[in-house]
Design a protein around this motif. Structure first.
Motif, mmCIF file in Angstrom:
data_model
loop_
_atom_site.group_PDB
_atom_site.id
_atom_site.type_symbol
_atom_site.label_atom_id
_atom_site.label_comp_id
_atom_site.label_asym_id
_atom_site.label_seq_id
_atom_site.Cartn_x
_atom_site.Cartn_y
_atom_site.Cartn_z
ATOM 1 N N VAL A 9 0.845 -1.198 0.000
ATOM 2 C CA VAL A 9 0.000 0.000 0.000
ATOM 3 C C VAL A 9 0.880 1.247 0.000
ATOM 4 C CG1 VAL A 9 -1.707 1.311 1.328
ATOM 5 C CG2 VAL A 9 -1.863 -1.194 1.210
ATOM 6 N N SER A 10 0.474 2.223 -0.815
ATOM 7 C CA SER A 10 1.108 3.543 -0.807
ATOM 8 C C SER A 10 0.121 4.515 -0.187
ATOM 9 C CB SER A 10 1.460 3.977 -2.235
ATOM 10 O OG SER A 10 1.939 5.310 -2.252
ATOM 11 N N PHE A 59 -3.131 3.989 -2.361
ATOM 12 C CA PHE A 59 -3.114 3.129 -3.532
ATOM 13 C C PHE A 59 -2.767 1.698 -3.141
ATOM 14 C CE2 PHE A 59 -1.840 7.248 -5.517
ATOM 15 C CZ PHE A 59 -2.932 7.391 -6.355
ATOM 16 N N LEU A 60 -3.403 0.760 -3.804
ATOM 17 C CA LEU A 60 -2.983 -0.637 -3.769
ATOM 18 C C LEU A 60 -2.160 -0.844 -5.029
ATOM 19 C CD1 LEU A 60 -2.973 -3.595 -2.868
ATOM 20 C CD2 LEU A 60 -5.248 -3.842 -3.901
ATOM 21 N N LEU A 61 -0.857 -1.009 -4.885
ATOM 22 C CA LEU A 61 0.040 -1.032 -6.035
ATOM 23 C C LEU A 61 0.111 -2.419 -6.680
ATOM 24 C CD1 LEU A 61 2.970 1.224 -4.756
ATOM 25 C CD2 LEU A 61 0.901 1.875 -6.027
ATOM 26 N N SER A 126 -7.385 2.615 -3.884
ATOM 27 C CA SER A 126 -7.384 2.842 -5.328
ATOM 28 C C SER A 126 -6.386 1.866 -5.949
ATOM 29 C CB SER A 126 -6.955 4.281 -5.648
ATOM 30 O OG SER A 126 -7.835 5.218 -5.089
ATOM 31 N N PRO A 127 -6.864 0.835 -6.655
ATOM 32 C CA PRO A 127 -5.940 -0.145 -7.220
ATOM 33 C C PRO A 127 -5.210 0.399 -8.441
ATOM 34 C CG PRO A 127 -8.195 -0.704 -7.801
ATOM 35 C CD PRO A 127 -8.273 0.485 -6.898
ATOM 36 N N ALA A 128 -3.909 0.202 -8.500
ATOM 37 C CA ALA A 128 -3.115 0.696 -9.622
ATOM 38 C C ALA A 128 -3.638 0.113 -10.934
ATOM 39 C CB ALA A 128 -1.649 0.323 -9.429
ATOM 40 N N ALA A 133 -2.212 -5.626 -7.750
ATOM 41 C CA ALA A 133 -1.793 -7.032 -7.689
ATOM 42 C C ALA A 133 -0.544 -7.290 -6.853
ATOM 43 C CB ALA A 133 -1.581 -7.577 -9.107
ATOM 44 N N PHE A 134 -0.026 -6.279 -6.140
ATOM 45 C CA PHE A 134 0.958 -6.579 -5.101
ATOM 46 C C PHE A 134 0.168 -7.044 -3.880
ATOM 47 C CE2 PHE A 134 4.164 -3.313 -6.890
ATOM 48 C CZ PHE A 134 4.776 -4.296 -7.653
#
Length: 362
Positions: A9-10, A59-61, A126-128, A133-134
């Motif tokens: 997560v960012s 973000f979900l990276l 917010s998914p990248a 998918a990390f």
């Protein structure tokens, strides 16, 4: 029942990422739950972390991924439980004006999962690129899953989900590289090397790799470059012209995304040649070219989104070429890492130490 999994997560601009527990819902109508097996560390994820895409934190990276479908929601016909899939970030709608005109790779209404993945406290992520998918599991629109031959290594297959597809597609789909063409590629990172590999696959006779790093230029030869130019030591425009009989290349692929390299690409092409921009610029960048030169040199100036790919067409084909030994995707993988090593991988990527780090899940 929701799934609690570990993910990268960012939370804020320019801050180091963290590995945290997130909540992934069961798939609803049109959605698929995917157990991620591998995910490449792409420069776009670093752009998200640095605020270069938008400011919709947290973000979900991660987006360059392959895995196995664990469950699907109502109405899903594209994939089923147990399918080995590559995730894509342009699930075509089939109904927009581009799709109805038979150009689905330009789809103007691509879509993602409707439900949100969240932090443990309920904060929406917010998914990248609509993927995220990390993570040990992720929720996507079913159309974002492309079934491919399960004999392919997940660490290799996932790279087609973004960078490698962008580069190969920039050459073959957008640039139209074909037998006997001369091609110059400016920028020899993962996307640029993929453009070189795509040009080689298409039968280009001259493939010129341009970069400022001799290490990258040596790697580019392994992907099919016939000539290399260090643009710190030589004018790349003059060098490309010299290597193409004084004319310039038929197709020049700009894989950096900067005004100065785009200008070089513009003048390094032959008359009526094609420039393809696949490097991603930042919002403040501008380009200034004499309009008379744009008119007088003819040809085409193109942008390549995702290599103008159609995942359902291109992913299985490229995986087949890989399994036949005709496309060495494994060369793109510099190292495999654990989920906890993503922040270190960003540093290595920033310093040009790796072509691709790939997170591999147990």
């Amino acid at each position: 029942m929701p799934h609690e999994v570990r993910a990268v997560v960012s939370r804020e601009k320019n801050a180091p990422v963290s590995v945290e527990s997130i909540i992934v819902p069961d798939p609803g109508p049109g959605e698929a739950l995917v157990r991620v097996q591998a995910c490449g560390v792409c420069h776009t994820d670093l752009h998200y972390r640095e605020g270069g895409i938008n400011d919709e934190y947290p973000f979900l990276l991660g987006h360059e991924a392959a895995g196995v479908v664990e469950a699907v929601g109502d109405g899903v016909t594209e994939v089923e439980e147990g399918d080995f899939v590559i995730l894509n970030w342009r699930a075509v709608c089939g109904n927009c004006r581009a799709c109805l005109r038979g150009r689905p790779w330009y789809c103007f209404a691509t879509h993602n999962a409707r439900q949100k993945m969240t932090l443990a406290d309920g904060t929406e992520l917010s998914p990248a690129l609509g993927i995220g998918a990390f993570a040990e599991k992720t929720l996507v629109a079913a159309g974002q899953c492309t079934k491919v031959d399960p004999q392919a290594s997940p660490a290799v297959a996932g790279l087609l989900g973004c960078g490698v597809m962008a580069g190969i597609g920039a050459a073959i789909n957008t640039g139209g590289v074909t037998r006997g063409d001369s091609v110059a590629v400016l920028g020899c990172g993962g996307v640029g090397d993929a453009a070189i590999a795509g040009s080689h696959l298409a039968g280009a006779s001259t493939i010129i790799a341009v970069d400022i790093d001799d290490r990258k230029l040596e790697l580019a030869r392994g992907f099919g470059a016939t000539h290399t130019v260090n643009s710190r030591e030589a004018d790349p425009v003059e060098a490309v012209r010299e290597l193409t009989g004084g004319n310039g290349a038929d197709v020049v692929i700009e894989a950096v995304g900067r005004p100065e390299t785009y200008r070089q690409a513009f003048y390094a092409r032959d008359l009526a040649g094609t420039v393809v921009l696949v490097g991603v610029p930042t919002p403040e960048m501008r380009i200034d070219l004499p309009l008379l030169d744009v008119f007088g040199r003819g040809g085409a100036l193109k942008s390549s989104w995702y290599g103008d790919c159609l995942p359902s067409r291109d992913f299985p084909m490229l995986i087949d070429l890989y399994l036949q030994g005709r496309l060495d995707l494994a060369k793109f993988v510099t190292e495999t890492i654990a989920l906890d090593d993503v922040e270190e991988a960003f540093s290595k990527m920033h310093h040009g130490e790796v072509l691709r780090s790939v997170v591999v899940f147990e």
